[in-house]
Design an enzyme around this catalytic site. Structure first.
Site, mmCIF file in Angstrom:
data_model
loop_
_atom_site.group_PDB
_atom_site.id
_atom_site.type_symbol
_atom_site.label_atom_id
_atom_site.label_comp_id
_atom_site.label_asym_id
_atom_site.label_seq_id
_atom_site.Cartn_x
_atom_site.Cartn_y
_atom_site.Cartn_z
ATOM 1 N N GLU A 169 1.519 -2.639 12.689
ATOM 2 C CA GLU A 169 1.761 -4.089 12.639
ATOM 3 C C GLU A 169 2.342 -4.654 13.930
ATOM 4 O O GLU A 169 2.674 -5.836 13.984
ATOM 5 C CB GLU A 169 2.675 -4.396 11.455
ATOM 6 C CG GLU A 169 2.006 -4.071 10.132
ATOM 7 C CD GLU A 169 2.965 -4.136 8.954
ATOM 8 O OE1 GLU A 169 4.181 -4.056 9.182
ATOM 9 O OE2 GLU A 169 2.480 -4.248 7.810
ATOM 10 N N LYS A 201 3.473 0.781 15.989
ATOM 11 C CA LYS A 201 4.568 0.934 15.034
ATOM 12 C C LYS A 201 4.335 2.143 14.121
ATOM 13 O O LYS A 201 5.258 2.779 13.655
ATOM 14 C CB LYS A 201 4.614 -0.351 14.206
ATOM 15 C CG LYS A 201 5.726 -0.485 13.235
ATOM 16 C CD LYS A 201 5.742 -1.934 12.750
ATOM 17 C CE LYS A 201 6.455 -2.144 11.462
ATOM 18 N NZ LYS A 201 6.327 -3.528 10.988
ATOM 19 N N GLN A 202 3.079 2.393 13.815
ATOM 20 C CA GLN A 202 2.746 3.603 13.066
ATOM 21 C C GLN A 202 1.335 4.043 13.445
ATOM 22 O O GLN A 202 0.518 3.234 13.884
ATOM 23 C CB GLN A 202 2.898 3.404 11.569
ATOM 24 C CG GLN A 202 2.171 2.221 10.969
ATOM 25 C CD GLN A 202 2.566 2.019 9.513
ATOM 26 O OE1 GLN A 202 2.872 2.975 8.828
ATOM 27 N NE2 GLN A 202 2.548 0.791 9.041
ATOM 28 N N TRP A 243 0.832 -1.208 0.000
ATOM 29 C CA TRP A 243 0.000 0.000 0.000
ATOM 30 C C TRP A 243 0.864 1.255 0.000
ATOM 31 O O TRP A 243 0.382 2.350 -0.240
ATOM 32 C CB TRP A 243 -0.968 0.005 1.185
ATOM 33 C CG TRP A 243 -0.357 0.180 2.556
ATOM 34 C CD1 TRP A 243 0.722 -0.479 3.057
ATOM 35 C CD2 TRP A 243 -0.792 1.066 3.591
ATOM 36 N NE1 TRP A 243 0.977 -0.070 4.350
ATOM 37 C CE2 TRP A 243 0.061 0.886 4.701
ATOM 38 C CE3 TRP A 243 -1.822 1.986 3.707
ATOM 39 C CZ2 TRP A 243 -0.076 1.587 5.901
ATOM 40 C CZ3 TRP A 243 -1.960 2.683 4.908
ATOM 41 C CH2 TRP A 243 -1.101 2.488 5.977
ATOM 42 N N ASP A 244 2.157 1.081 0.226
ATOM 43 C CA ASP A 244 3.105 2.200 0.164
ATOM 44 C C ASP A 244 2.926 2.963 -1.147
ATOM 45 O O ASP A 244 3.066 4.179 -1.197
ATOM 46 C CB ASP A 244 4.548 1.682 0.229
ATOM 47 C CG ASP A 244 4.826 0.820 1.455
ATOM 48 O OD1 ASP A 244 3.933 0.059 1.857
ATOM 49 O OD2 ASP A 244 5.944 0.893 1.994
#
Ligand code: IFM
Length: 734
Positions: free
Chosen positions: A477, A589-590, A335-336
């Site tokens: 994640e 993580k994000q 998805w980046d």
């Protein structure tokens, strides 16, 4: 700094220990292929790599990866019989400069050989942006204090591997009469590669030459003599074609170097159209920042890296998470691409965005297969994607903290938001360009199939009377196998609703096409009603009393540890606590929920934005978590008026590869971070907001920025925003 130095990235020392990082930074390319910044003569420990977009090959066990192509770069110089090598003799001067404006990589060296002879060497190379099949390097060699010979060996080396695995089988070669070619084929995917090379040596004395027809490594040799102060000119030009481009790639490569087509020396013939092509690129997308040279260079560096990875002529390839610049993630797209890199293209080079979106359309069958195999309907796009649209995420990989252990990777099974991300990117492209035709012919089909997937993946919870998505991984994640990840659920709902509206629109615009979709995809009323029903009842964990959105069910019950108390650290929280340990705590993580607020702002009011920003910012592993996070965090900080926070996160993203913040830049450029840097500048500091009605600009410049200019296209019209001060600050419709 001089204006020119705001267009360059350089190093002035040869540092073998950080050569892999430097190779990534100094990658050159043109979207068709990229070559890491290894040095022509080669050094131990290097990751000498050329990747050609879309040239994947399989490796055991059921993995596929971009295949490192036979090496076109190789060039050895013998100076009066001594091999030129920087790890021998003495380096008297060294500088490498990448010119971001033209994609030219230059290396200047003064070198004293072990026998005490001093030589000046000027290396330059580029891959043509005007003709993506042509690559060229040249060297000027000047002995300073001796008279002697120069011998040049220039080969095409088919004996290459992907850090151990060999992808190429030999089909044929030649090295005679000044002609050099190599014909190879990937072992499993049977993609043929034709490479042809021409070596030119000129200088004041006569030139002699021959060829070495070494198996799988044909090489041309040229010799001459030089007096002190005299300069010899060496040029190697290489043509590259694959059977993805033309039926006879070897013939095409050889024809490309025909002197009647490309005179010798070739440099000037290639340079002018190449430089013009780059000028055109930058005219469409350059960003200028006054008052912050580091940010200026980092932004241009990010855009350069995106531009050399972007498919201009191919709609069957995407851009991998590590672009074409390294082995990380084996060249796979995530998805980046759609969420982080694509907006840059959508708003500055919509033709490239269209290619990237078409890649997903062409891979619909792979996504359908994945959905079917998992027992669902419609299209479930793979978490990691290569050439077919089928899932290519490895299921087991060596654990980064202890490579003797294997860990199960679940993302390919249950990180399902990717399909909605593709729909989101389609909508963003459509809104920005007004390209109705693309939406009608391609985008709509993707949307309908993804909506159908969400409706079949949703589970009805009878007691709670709601639809749920259980056992998923959200963008954060650190936590896997969770239920009702807010990001995933909200995007499932968004896709279902948007798909329904889209079908109505297709029905109005082109009733025959709508009827065709209904018939071909067997979209009946019962299914459309289900989409609506599911969308209405999808669970979304918003707490009106606090304004907080719970990232997933039970997240607030996980142990809340004080992240600040863990400082100073040099690794991620997941690295410190282990995979299981990180699963048990709230550290993320994000910024999952903030990413949702960024992409679907209509779900959050002002109070809720602040509440979620405060809650999740304190619990995000900004430094060593995902490289995707900082740019989004910067945008959200801008929107909330947290200027200092915004700059801190932005500069973290901007430094990701230039300073190797996470220590893994040697694996390739963090493409999402590069795209995120553009978004942080344009949508964050630059304050651009776009919707169906038009665009507005509400800037939030960092205090030390004196001026910011950026450009974007809206519905085919180029807009230049010059801040602070010079409007317009909205389109008329908005
Ligand atoms: O897509 C990302 C993911 O969000 C975090 N882990 C790395 C992937 C590739 O960059």
């Amino acid at each position: 700094m001089q204006a020119d130095s705001l267009w360059t990235v350089s190093e002035d020392q040869f540092e073998p220990k950080r050569q892999n990082h430097a190779e990534t930074v100094f990658t050159t390319g043109n979207g068709y292929l990229s070559t890491r910044g290894a040095m022509e003569e080669g050094y131990p420990g290097e990751r000498r790599t050329t990747f050609i977009s879309g040239v994947f090959d399989d490796i055991p066990i059921s993995l596929t990866e971009l295949a490192n192509a036979p090496d076109w770069l190789e060039l050895h110089l013998l100076l009066s019989g001594e091999v030129f090598r920087l790890d021998q003799g003495e380096i008297l001067g060294f500088q490498r400069v990448l010119d971001l404006r033209t994609g030219l990589l230059r290396r200047s060296v003064r070198w004293r050989s072990p026998m005490g002879r001093t030589t000046r060497l000027e290396f330059e190379r580029f891959s043509s942006l005007a003709d993506p099949h042509l690559n060229i390097l040249r060297v000027r060699v000047t002995p300073e204090d001796y008279a002697g010979t120069l011998e040049v060996h220039a080969g095409l080396n088919g004996d290459v591997d992907n850090e151990g695995f060999k992808h190429w089988e030999w089909l044929g070669q030649a090295a005679h009469n000044g002609s050099l070619w190599l014909h190879t084929r990937t072992r499993k995917t049977h993609i043929e590669l034709g490479q042809a090379a021409r070596l030119t040596l000129s200088g004041p004395a006569p030139i002699q030459g021959d060829g070495w027809d070494v198996h799988n490594h044909p090489t041309l040799v040229r010799r001459t003599a030089l007096q002190p102060g005299q300069t010899a000119y060496v040029e190697k030009v290489v043509a590259v074609y694959t059977s993805r481009d033309v039926p006879q790639p070897l013939n095409a490569a050889r024809a490309g170097l025909d002197p009647a087509v490309l005179p010798s020396p070739a440099w000037d013939h290639l340079w002018e159209p190449h430089a013009k092509a780059w000028e055109k690129e930058w005219a469409a997308c350059d960003v200028t920042i006054e008052g912050d040279d580091e940010a200026q260079i980092a932004v241009r560096f990010s855009l350069y890296q995106l531009l050399i990875a972007a498919p201009r002529r191919d709609e069957r390839v995407s851009i991998g998470a590590k672009t074409l610049s390294g082995y990380g993630y084996r060249g796979h797209a995530f998805w980046d691409t759609e969420i982080f890199m694509l907006p840059f293209f959508t708003y500055t080079r919509p033709e490239i965005a269209r290619n990237l979106l078409s890649y997903r359309y062409h891979n619909l069958d792979g996504a359908r297969k994945k959905a079917r195999n998992n027992g669902f309907k419609g299209a479930q796009f793979p978490w990691e994607s290569a050439s077919t649209g089928e899932e290519v995420t490895p299921t087991w990989v060596p654990y980064f903290a202890d490579p003797t252990k294997m860990v199960r990777i679940w993302t390919g099974d249950i990180e399902i938001h990717i399909s909605a991300m593709i729909c989101f990117a389609l909508c963003q492209y459509w809104t920005a360009t007004g390209d109705d035709e693309f939406m009608l012919q391609r985008g709509a089909e993707v949307f309908f199939e993804v909506a159908r997937f969400w409706a079949s993946r949703a589970e009805w919870n009878k007691s709670a009377e709601r639809y749920e998505f259980r056992d998923v991984i959200g963008p954060d994640e650190n936590h896997d196998h969770v239920d009702n990840n807010a990001f995933t659920n909200a995007f499932a709902r968004w896709t279902l609703r948007t798909a329904r509206r889209l079908l109505d629109w297709v029905e109005q615009r082109d009733p025959a096409l709508a009827a065709d979709y209904r018939a071909r995809l067997q979209l009946d009323e019962a299914e459309l009603t289900l989409w609506q029903k599911v969308a209405e009842k999808i669970y979304f964990a918003y707490d009106p009393s606090t304004g907080l959105v719970e990232q997933f069910e039970g997240y607030f019950q996980r142990r809340d540890i004080d992240l600040a108390a863990m400082e100073p650290r040099t690794e991620s929280v997941q690295g410190l606590l282990g995979i299981e340990g990180a699963n048990l705590v709230q550290v993320i993580k994000q910024p999952d929920v903030l990413m949702l607020a960024y992409l679907l702002p209509e779900l959050f009011d002002e109070r809720s934005l602040h509440a979620n920003y405060d809650y999740y910012t304190a619990r995000t592993d900004h430094t060593y978590g995902s490289s995707l996070g900082p740019s989004i965090q910067a945008i959200m900080a801008c929107r909330l008026g947290r200027q200092e926070d915004a700059y801190e996160h932005f500069i973290r993203a901007a430094r990701a590869d230039l300073r190797d913040v996470r220590g893994n830049a040697g694996d390739g450029i963090h493409g999402a971070s590069a795209g995120g840097v553009w978004q942080a500048v344009v949508f964050g500091f630059g304050g651009l907001r776009v919707n169906e009605k038009g665009w507005t600009v509400q800037p939030h410049l960092p205090a030390h920025w004196k001026r910011l200019t950026y450009r974007f296209k809206f519905r085919g019209q180029e807009q230049v925003i010059d801040l602070p001060g010079k409007g317009p600050f909205s389109s008329e419709e908005a």
